[in-house]
Write a protein that holds these residues in place. Structure first.
Motif, short mmCIF file in Angstrom:
data_model
loop_
_atom_site.label_atom_id
_atom_site.label_comp_id
_atom_site.label_asym_id
_atom_site.label_seq_id
_atom_site.Cartn_x
_atom_site.Cartn_y
_atom_site.Cartn_z
N ARG A 187 0.23 -15.82 -2.69
CA ARG A 187 0.38 -16.48 -2.78
C ARG A 187 -1.11 -17.11 -4.08
O ARG A 187 -0.72 -18.44 -4.71
N GLU A 238 8.75 -14.49 0.14
CA GLU A 238 8.21 -15.51 -0.75
C GLU A 238 8.53 -15.26 -1.87
O GLU A 238 7.98 -15.83 -2.79
N GLN A 266 0.35 -17.16 -7.39
CA GLN A 266 1.09 -18.09 -7.66
C GLN A 266 0.40 -19.31 -7.84
O GLN A 266 0.72 -20.53 -8.86
N ASP A 276 6.54 -25.06 -2.99
CA ASP A 276 6.43 -24.62 -1.89
C ASP A 276 8.17 -24.91 -1.13
O ASP A 276 8.61 -24.04 0.21
N LEU A 330 -5.87 -17.82 2.76
CA LEU A 330 -4.23 -17.96 2.38
C LEU A 330 -3.32 -16.76 3.19
O LEU A 330 -2.16 -17.35 3.23
#
Length: 208
Positions: free
Chosen positions: A135, A174, A138, A160, A113
Motif C-alpha cells: 500500500r 491487492e 501504491q 481502491d 496501513l
C-alpha cells in the motif's frame, strides 16, 4: 478495454535486500517473539522500542522500511506515534488487542496501513507487513502521478474501488490488482484514474 484483457500479472522476484524493520512493543516477551519471527522470515530488525516516544525517535533516525507498533504503549500511544511518523513516510503496521471498528479507523487516519489483532501468529503478522509495504508503494506511485491533493484523494478512491473489483471478479490480490492498473496505465498512456474508471465501468455490476 475488454474483460478478456484482464490477465494476471507475472510473479515478481523477491527483493534483493532484506526489509528493515523497527519493532515497538512495551511487553518484552511479545516484542522478542515478533523480532524472532521477523528475523526467521528474512527481515532485518534494526531497532526495538518499549514506548511510543522511543519508537518515533528510532524510526526517524534509522528510516526503516516499515514499523511494527503496538497501540497501547507508555509515554506515547501507538496511534499518536503513527501520526508523528506520517511526515517520515514510513509505513506502519499496528498491533492491537482490540478489534473495534473505531480503533481501526483511528489507526488508519493516523497513517497505519495495516493492522493485526492480538493474539496473533506469523501467519497474521507477515501478510499484514506485506500489505502495508504494498500500500505504501501504491501511495507513492499515485502521488508521483497526481500533484493536486484533492485530485490525489479522488484518484485513490477510484483505484481502491477498481482494485476491489479486480479482486472479486478476476481473483487478483491487492498488489496484483494495483500492478495491473499501473501497467495498463503505462501501456495505454492513460492515467491510473482513467484506467480505474474503465475497470469500474467494465466490471461493476451496479453500472450495468
Amino acid at each position: 478495454m475488454t474483460e478478456a484483457e484482464f490477465t494476471e500479472p507475472a510473479a515478481e522476484s523477491a527483493p534483493a535486500t532484506a526489509r528493515r524493520v523497527v519493532v515497538a512493543e512495551d511487553e518484552s516477551l511479545i516484542r522478542m517473539d515478533i523480532v524472532e519471527t521477523l528475523r526467521d522470515n528474512g527481515f532485518e530488525v534494526v531497532g526495538e522500542a518499549g514506548d511510543g516516544e522511543q519508537a518515533v525517535a528510532l524510526a526517524t533516525e534509522l528510516k526503516p522500511d516499515v514499523v511494527v507498533m503496538d497501540v497501547k504503549m507508555p509515554k506515547m500511544d501507538g496511534i499518536t506515534a503513527a501520526e508523528k511518523l506520517q511526515e517520515t513516510r514510513i509505513p506502519v503496521v499496528m498491533l492491537t488487542a482490540f478489534s473495534q471498528k473505531e480503533l481501526v479507523e483511528r489507526a488508519g487516519e493516523a497513517g497505519a496501513l495495516a493492522y493485526v489483532v492480538k493474539p496473533f501468529n506469523h501467519n497474521d503478522l507477515l501478510p499484514a507487513i506485506e500489505i502495508a509495504l504494498a500500500r505504501h508503494e501504491q501511495i507513492i506511485a499515485l502521488e508521483s502521478e497526481v500533484a493536486d491533493m484533492s485530485d490525489r484523494f479522488e484518484t485513490r478512491k477510484l483505484v481502491d474501488r477498481a482494485k476491489g473489483l479486480l479482486n472479486q471478479r478476476m481473483a487478483l490480490s491487492e498488489p496484483e490488482a494495483f500492478r495491473w492498473i499501473q501497467k495498463a496505465s503505462m501501456d495505454r498512456r492513460l492515467t491510473m484514474a482513467e484506467v480505474s474508471q474503465a475497470v469500474i465501468e467494465q466490471l461493476d455490476d451496479g453500472k450495468k
